[in-house]
Design a protein around this motif. Structure first.
Motif, PDB file in Angstrom:
ATOM      1  N   PRO A   1      31.988  41.573  44.056  1.00 26.31           N
ATOM      2  CA  PRO A   1      30.871  42.241  44.004  1.00 26.31           C
ATOM      3  C   PRO A   1      30.621  43.396  44.965  1.00 26.31           C
ATOM      4  O   PRO A   1      29.906  44.231  44.947  1.00 26.31           O
ATOM      5  CB  PRO A   1      29.473  41.308  44.320  1.00 26.31           C
ATOM      6  CG  PRO A   1      30.476  40.298  45.222  1.00 26.31           C
ATOM      7  CD  PRO A   1      31.663  40.068  44.503  1.00 26.31           C
ATOM      8  N   PHE A   2      31.664  43.409  45.895  1.00 29.23           N
ATOM      9  CA  PHE A   2      31.643  44.450  46.892  1.00 29.23           C
ATOM     10  C   PHE A   2      32.696  45.825  46.499  1.00 29.23           C
ATOM     11  O   PHE A   2      33.183  46.520  47.132  1.00 29.23           O
ATOM     12  CB  PHE A   2      32.213  44.054  48.190  1.00 29.23           C
ATOM     13  CG  PHE A   2      31.477  42.789  48.815  1.00 29.23           C
ATOM     14  CD1 PHE A   2      30.160  43.141  49.149  1.00 29.23           C
ATOM     15  CD2 PHE A   2      31.569  41.591  48.635  1.00 29.23           C
ATOM     16  CE1 PHE A   2      29.172  42.155  49.623  1.00 29.23           C
ATOM     17  CE2 PHE A   2      30.821  40.561  49.225  1.00 29.23           C
ATOM     18  CZ  PHE A   2      29.596  40.921  49.652  1.00 29.23           C
ATOM     19  N   THR A   3      33.162  45.566  45.121  1.00 31.49           N
ATOM     20  CA  THR A   3      34.076  46.451  44.703  1.00 31.49           C
ATOM     21  C   THR A   3      33.655  47.939  44.788  1.00 31.49           C
ATOM     22  O   THR A   3      32.401  48.167  44.378  1.00 31.49           O
ATOM     23  CB  THR A   3      34.564  46.213  43.197  1.00 31.49           C
ATOM     24  OG1 THR A   3      35.169  45.044  43.106  1.00 31.49           O
ATOM     25  CG2 THR A   3      35.263  47.388  42.389  1.00 31.49           C
TER      26      THR A   3
ATOM     27  N   ARG B   1      39.555  51.371  39.999  1.00 32.42           N
ATOM     28  CA  ARG B   1      40.994  51.180  39.810  1.00 32.42           C
ATOM     29  C   ARG B   1      41.687  50.139  40.719  1.00 32.42           C
ATOM     30  O   ARG B   1      42.607  49.616  40.277  1.00 32.42           O
ATOM     31  CB  ARG B   1      41.461  52.613  40.582  1.00 32.42           C
ATOM     32  CG  ARG B   1      41.020  53.873  39.612  1.00 32.42           C
ATOM     33  CD  ARG B   1      41.465  55.167  40.112  1.00 32.42           C
ATOM     34  NE  ARG B   1      40.479  55.391  41.003  1.00 32.42           N
ATOM     35  CZ  ARG B   1      40.202  56.518  41.949  1.00 32.42           C
ATOM     36  NH1 ARG B   1      40.786  57.633  41.258  1.00 32.42           N
ATOM     37  NH2 ARG B   1      39.335  56.771  42.532  1.00 32.42           N
ATOM     38  N   VAL B   2      40.949  49.870  41.946  1.00 35.48           N
ATOM     39  CA  VAL B   2      41.532  48.755  42.734  1.00 35.48           C
ATOM     40  C   VAL B   2      41.123  47.200  41.824  1.00 35.48           C
ATOM     41  O   VAL B   2      42.148  46.568  41.894  1.00 35.48           O
ATOM     42  CB  VAL B   2      40.742  48.734  44.049  1.00 35.48           C
ATOM     43  CG1 VAL B   2      41.039  47.330  44.570  1.00 35.48           C
ATOM     44  CG2 VAL B   2      41.050  49.799  44.796  1.00 35.48           C
ATOM     45  N   THR B   3      40.008  47.462  41.194  1.00 32.54           N
ATOM     46  CA  THR B   3      39.745  46.149  40.522  1.00 32.54           C
ATOM     47  C   THR B   3      40.814  45.996  39.065  1.00 32.54           C
ATOM     48  O   THR B   3      41.385  44.944  38.804  1.00 32.54           O
ATOM     49  CB  THR B   3      38.450  46.153  39.918  1.00 32.54           C
ATOM     50  OG1 THR B   3      37.420  46.175  40.929  1.00 32.54           O
ATOM     51  CG2 THR B   3      37.896  44.774  38.908  1.00 32.54           C
ATOM     52  N   ALA B   4      41.281  47.199  38.644  1.00 34.35           N
ATOM     53  CA  ALA B   4      42.105  47.105  37.539  1.00 34.35           C
ATOM     54  C   ALA B   4      43.376  46.518  37.993  1.00 34.35           C
ATOM     55  O   ALA B   4      44.459  45.809  37.387  1.00 34.35           O
ATOM     56  CB  ALA B   4      42.382  48.683  37.034  1.00 34.35           C
ATOM     57  N   ARG B   5      43.965  47.145  39.394  1.00 32.05           N
ATOM     58  CA  ARG B   5      45.127  46.374  39.840  1.00 32.05           C
ATOM     59  C   ARG B   5      45.006  44.878  40.171  1.00 32.05           C
ATOM     60  O   ARG B   5      45.867  44.038  39.944  1.00 32.05           O
ATOM     61  CB  ARG B   5      45.543  47.143  41.157  1.00 32.05           C
ATOM     62  CG  ARG B   5      45.767  48.540  41.048  1.00 32.05           C
ATOM     63  CD  ARG B   5      46.489  49.174  42.186  1.00 32.05           C
ATOM     64  NE  ARG B   5      45.653  49.524  43.258  1.00 32.05           N
ATOM     65  CZ  ARG B   5      45.175  50.740  43.180  1.00 32.05           C
ATOM     66  NH1 ARG B   5      45.184  51.749  42.319  1.00 32.05           N
ATOM     67  NH2 ARG B   5      44.162  50.988  44.128  1.00 32.05           N
ATOM     68  N   HIS B   6      43.825  44.471  40.421  1.00 34.31           N
ATOM     69  CA  HIS B   6      43.471  43.121  40.671  1.00 34.31           C
ATOM     70  C   HIS B   6      43.693  42.237  39.188  1.00 34.31           C
ATOM     71  O   HIS B   6      44.359  41.267  39.090  1.00 34.31           O
ATOM     72  CB  HIS B   6      42.172  42.562  41.302  1.00 34.31           C
ATOM     73  CG  HIS B   6      42.293  43.098  42.781  1.00 34.31           C
ATOM     74  ND1 HIS B   6      43.299  42.845  43.562  1.00 34.31           N
ATOM     75  CD2 HIS B   6      41.181  43.547  43.552  1.00 34.31           C
ATOM     76  CE1 HIS B   6      42.814  43.313  44.797  1.00 34.31           C
ATOM     77  NE2 HIS B   6      41.569  43.800  44.662  1.00 34.31           N
ATOM     78  N   LEU B   7      43.382  43.048  38.327  1.00 37.71           N
ATOM     79  CA  LEU B   7      43.364  42.504  36.887  1.00 37.71           C
ATOM     80  C   LEU B   7      44.530  42.509  36.411  1.00 37.71           C
ATOM     81  O   LEU B   7      45.069  41.267  35.716  1.00 37.71           O
ATOM     82  CB  LEU B   7      42.519  43.412  36.019  1.00 37.71           C
ATOM     83  CG  LEU B   7      42.594  43.185  34.474  1.00 37.71           C
ATOM     84  CD1 LEU B   7      42.008  41.793  34.049  1.00 37.71           C
ATOM     85  CD2 LEU B   7      41.863  44.307  33.765  1.00 37.71           C
ATOM     86  N   ALA B   8      45.543  43.346  36.904  1.00 39.87           N
ATOM     87  CA  ALA B   8      46.821  43.199  36.357  1.00 39.87           C
ATOM     88  C   ALA B   8      47.596  41.695  37.027  1.00 39.87           C
ATOM     89  O   ALA B   8      48.318  41.330  36.307  1.00 39.87           O
ATOM     90  CB  ALA B   8      47.563  44.473  36.931  1.00 39.87           C
ATOM     91  N   ARG B   9      47.369  41.630  38.092  1.00 42.64           N
ATOM     92  CA  ARG B   9      47.846  40.354  38.739  1.00 42.64           C
ATOM     93  C   ARG B   9      47.042  39.108  37.908  1.00 42.64           C
ATOM     94  O   ARG B   9      48.083  38.148  37.689  1.00 42.64           O
ATOM     95  CB  ARG B   9      47.564  40.234  40.177  1.00 42.64           C
ATOM     96  CG  ARG B   9      48.395  41.379  41.168  1.00 42.64           C
ATOM     97  CD  ARG B   9      48.460  41.145  42.361  1.00 42.64           C
ATOM     98  NE  ARG B   9      46.903  41.354  43.045  1.00 42.64           N
ATOM     99  CZ  ARG B   9      46.562  42.579  43.536  1.00 42.64           C
ATOM    100  NH1 ARG B   9      47.478  43.591  43.509  1.00 42.64           N
ATOM    101  NH2 ARG B   9      45.244  42.834  44.117  1.00 42.64           N
ATOM    102  N   ARG B  10      45.962  39.251  37.561  1.00 43.79           N
ATOM    103  CA  ARG B  10      45.355  37.759  37.066  1.00 43.79           C
ATOM    104  C   ARG B  10      45.900  37.809  35.789  1.00 43.79           C
ATOM    105  O   ARG B  10      46.238  36.612  35.154  1.00 43.79           O
ATOM    106  CB  ARG B  10      43.784  38.375  36.852  1.00 43.79           C
ATOM    107  CG  ARG B  10      43.075  37.169  36.194  1.00 43.79           C
ATOM    108  CD  ARG B  10      43.180  35.902  36.783  1.00 43.79           C
ATOM    109  NE  ARG B  10      42.463  34.801  36.043  1.00 43.79           N
ATOM    110  CZ  ARG B  10      41.310  34.466  36.269  1.00 43.79           C
ATOM    111  NH1 ARG B  10      40.416  35.175  37.100  1.00 43.79           N
ATOM    112  NH2 ARG B  10      40.845  33.560  35.394  1.00 43.79           N
TER     113      ARG B  10
END
Length: 265
Positions: free
Chosen positions: A93-95, A99-108
């Motif tokens: 929620p602190f995003t 683009r940072v979230t998309a990189r986290h999504l890639a790992r997920r």
């Protein structure tokens, strides 16, 4: 290509009915919101039961200030037949940068593929979640992993709603002409992901409503117009859910998901 899914609401007073439905959906969602605050157990590193099917797993991505509780009905419907594994991803929620979230999504996604034994996944993103998924697919090589990207009320061309919210960096990224949207407008030759974008003329969060249409010369895009419902209802309405299932099952165009639907040019 454009498709059209009429919901059974008379043309007269349709906007008022759509608004009333939004209020009902919002009330129900507020009640469920606390249940979706925490990440799922599988996301915390605990092993999940391997799905018995060969269909790609589905990862659901929520919108701005929301959480996975918005997908209670959609998730249940997609996993009802036991043929696919379905999870919802809560990003922070602190995003402050999608683009940072998309990189986290890639790992997920990599973790999900490893855990389920599948090579590809399907993504369904509501509102901002659709932009996160699209950025991953177009800019981070996610098309190698994502078979289908479904977006629901996503501001692909930017929304002008609530200018006072521009203090939040994520809202600025969803504005027309933002740096992120400029990146997404750049060429994406050879992108292998099929993209299906659902949008509604009564989506008050998309200003103008047509901004939720995905237009890009290098993408395999299917735009599906839904009439008679608003922004929140896109994630819960049974007609839309049936259409999403049809898309992910690969058994025809989204407009054929319910009787009486028709396609338009």
């Amino acid at each position: 290509m454009g498709l059209y899914i009429p919901v059974s609401i008379p043309a007269s007073g349709a906007a008022l009915r759509a608004g009333a439905l939004e209020v009902v959906v919002l009330g129900g969602h507020l009640l469920l919101y606390p249940t979706g605050v925490c990440q799922e157990k599988a996301a915390a590193g605990r092993p999940a039961t391997r799905p018995p099917a060969t269909r790609p797993p589905v990862l659901l991505l929520h919108g701005f200030t929301d959480n996975r509780s918005v997908f209670v009905l959609l998730r249940r419907a997609l996993g009802a037949d036991g043929l696919r594994h379905v999870e919802a991803y809560n990003y922070s929620p602190f995003t402050r940068d999608l683009r940072v979230t998309a990189r986290h999504l890639a790992r997920r996604v990599e973790e999900l593929c490893e855990r389920t034994g599948q090579d590809r996944v399907d993504l369904v993103g509501h509102s901002l979640g659709g932009l996160v998924g699209r950025y991953y697919v177009q800019r981070l090589g996610g098309d190698a992993r994502v078979r289908t990207l479904v977006t629901l009320g996503t501001p692909h061309s930017g929304t002008r709603i609530a200018p006072f919210l521009d203090a939040h960096p994520l809202m600025r990224q969803m504005r027309p002409g933002s740096e992120v949207l400029a990146e997404l407008a750049e060429p994406a030759p050879g992108c292998a992901t099929r993209c299906v974008s659902f949008w509604s003329e009564f989506d008050a969060v998309m200003t103008p409503a047509g901004t939720a249409r995905l237009e890009h010369p290098d993408l395999r895009v299917e735009n599906v117009q839904v009439t008679g419902i608003g922004h929140l209802a896109l994630a819960v309405h049974p007609t839309v859910i049936a259409a999403i299932r049809r898309v992910l099952d690969g058994i025809g165009p989204a407009s054929a998901a319910a009787p009486g639907t028709a396609s338009v040019a």
